[in-house]
Design an enzyme around this catalytic site. Structure first.
Site, PDB file in Angstrom:
ATOM      1  N   CYS A 177       0.847  -1.194   0.000  1.00  0.00           N
ATOM      2  CA  CYS A 177       0.000   0.000   0.000  1.00  0.00           C
ATOM      3  C   CYS A 177       0.883   1.245   0.000  1.00  0.00           C
ATOM      4  CB  CYS A 177      -0.904   0.021   1.235  1.00  0.00           C
ATOM      5  SG  CYS A 177      -1.832  -1.509   1.520  1.00  0.00           S
ATOM      6  N   THR A 178       0.254   2.412  -0.077  1.00  0.00           N
ATOM      7  CA  THR A 178       0.952   3.694   0.040  1.00  0.00           C
ATOM      8  C   THR A 178       0.135   4.601   0.943  1.00  0.00           C
ATOM      9  OG1 THR A 178       1.760   3.436  -2.235  1.00  0.00           O
ATOM     10  CG2 THR A 178       1.990   5.600  -1.213  1.00  0.00           C
TER      11      THR A 178
END
Length: 487
Positions: free
Chosen positions: A3-4
């Protein structure tokens, strides 16, 4: 779960709100946005993956969540805002190193062996954390402390970063091995950029073991570091990223380039990101965890960052130029994202209106971000009534279809996507402004559900209209599109 994360302090945002945001990059995980009422919150929780069982308090708050539609591997609530206007996103999968994991191993589930064997439950993880924490906290700091207690009691089977926000503060917690942790309050004037790595590059141990104003950690963290010879820093520096994180060749392809693009966008004037004299390159290990942006940040900026595919650089996979570096780094906006949210807590409106959840399903590069009020008893069916079957009747599948049609036809489809994004955000902001005013003047906060219905009807019309356009565009570029006049 790659994810970010982007975190925005209240003095770094355009309107004084705090924002926490994350792309939930599963394996094409089908997601929905729902409200979990107290009567639906479990009192004894059992993890599907780790089999750990945890008794929960009897006084949960209502909260929004983005669970998996297919629950065979658990809830995976991902993100939400509770009735106390506290937001949470969990989790950002982060990296560690063998020294840490050897000193405090991850707590993994072990199956029973033989007829008389007993299984050994694992710790908690991304499947569980939102459900175990968000309904029981009234500030962002309380979120850190409750999660920390659970980590110390049950452990975790993975390395994770978790964000919390309320009207005043944003906090970020990172796990260290199976049971240890540290957390920092994000400075009000800064924006945090965190790909799938241990992120914190600074920490005030004196504060953590003293006033605890902006730093919190495991009570034995100093001893843990010393006894296991974890400190790699020189000349008295204390950089948690160097101690607890990783620095691998894979990071330079998968993680650091994402931080580089986000930092480049936020501080084009304050730092040099390009050219032979660049302070930071896509493969730098010292890209700051938090930056003071050159201009204040709005929700649209956060969405842009989380939609990135290195546009404006030689690394853009969609560029028509043969740069020799096209597509060499992992984009932020990717195909398999299930849901992306921005949990925004606003300061200048009544309590019932403070929480706005910006929701985006599917690949952020092509999908629109829709704002909805969080303090409601139910979400519109367009967001919540999602099945595993492809459909044009909900926001999740409509978004997925647009992405799949546009990706192979990027050059000719992107104009439709950009107009779609602008239309949903512009009309969404107009409706939020309208209902903010109406409810503030009337005191009738039940209108939040009416507002959400109107927001979703708008999004439905814009999504169908865009689907019509990108389907025609994709059809015109099919390889079997012959004409009689073809030679």
């Amino acid at each position: 779960m790659p994810c970010t994360t982007v975190l925005v302090g209240r003095k770094a945002s355009n309107d004084g709100s705090t924002m926490i945001a994350r792309t939930d990059d599963g394996n094409f995980d089908v997601k929905k946005l729902v409200v979990t009422l107290p009567k639906h919150q479990p009192r004894k929780y059992r993890s599907v993956l780790s089999h750990v069982e945890i008794d929960l308090p009897d006084d949960p708050l209502p909260y929004t969540a983005c669970p998996s539609v297919d629950g065979k591997e658990g809830i995976w609530a991902a993100t939400g805002i509770n009735a106390a206007n506290v937001g949470m996103t969990a989790t950002e999968t982060i990296t560690s190193n063998p020294r840490v994991l050897a000193a405090d191993p991850l707590v993994r589930y072990q199956k029973a062996e033989g007829r008389r064997g007993k299984e050994t439950p694992g710790g908690i993880g991304e499947e569980d954390i939102v459900v175990l924490v968000l309904p029981y906290i009234r500030t962002a700091r309380e979120g850190v402390l409750r999660l920390a207690s659970l980590l110390e009691t049950y452990g975790t089977y993975e390395s994770n970063g978790i964000a919390f926000n309320d009207e005043h503060e944003v906090w970020w917690l990172e796990t260290i091995g199976g049971h240890h942790w540290m957390a920092r309050r994000v400075p009000d004037d800064m924006v945090v950029i965190n790909p799938n790595q241990f992120g914190m590059d600074g920490f005030d141990l004196e504060d953590a073991f003293g006033a605890q104003e902006a730093n919190l950690c495991s009570a034995d963290l100093r001893e843990f570091i010393a006894e296991n010879h974890l400190d790699l820093n020189q000349r008295g520096a204390f950089n948690p990223r160097d101690i607890f994180g990783s620095r691998t060749d894979k990071d330079h392809i998968y993680n650091t380039p994402r931080a580089w693009f986000m930092g480049r966008y936020l501080t084009p004037l304050s730092h040099r990101w390009d050219g032979p004299d660049a302070e930071f390159t896509p493969e730098s290990d010292n890209i700051p965890w938090a930056l003071v942006p050159d201009r204040r940040v709005a929700a649209e900026d956060v969405k842009y960052l989380l939609s990135s595919h290195y546009q404006g650089t030689p690394y853009n996979p969609y560029t028509s130029q043969d740069t020799g570096r096209r597509g060499m780094y992992r984009s932020i906006g990717i195909s398999r994202t299930g849901v992306t949210s921005i949990c925004q807590i606003r300061p200048d409106v009544p309590e019932k209106l403070k929480g706005i959840e910006w929701i985006c399903f599917g690949s952020t590069t092509f999908s629109a971000m829709l704002p909805v009020y969080a303090q409601v008893e139910r979400m519109p069916k367009y967001l919540s009534d999602v099945t595993l079957d492809t459909s044009t009747e909900n926001f999740y599948w409509g978004s997925r279809l647009i992405g799949a049609l546009c990706d192979p036809n990027y050059a000719s489809a992107i104009q439709h996507v950009e107009r779609y994004h602008d239309a949903v955000v512009t009309r969404g902001r107009q409706l939020i402004r309208e209902y903010d005013r109406r409810m503030t003047e009337s005191g009738d906060f039940s209108l939040t559900e009416e507002a959400n219905e109107r927001l979703c009807e708008m999004a439905r019309k814009e999504t169908i209209s865009t689907l019509n356009k990108v389907l025609l565009n994709a059809s015109q570029h099919m390889k079997n599109g012959y004409n009689r006049s073809d030679n």
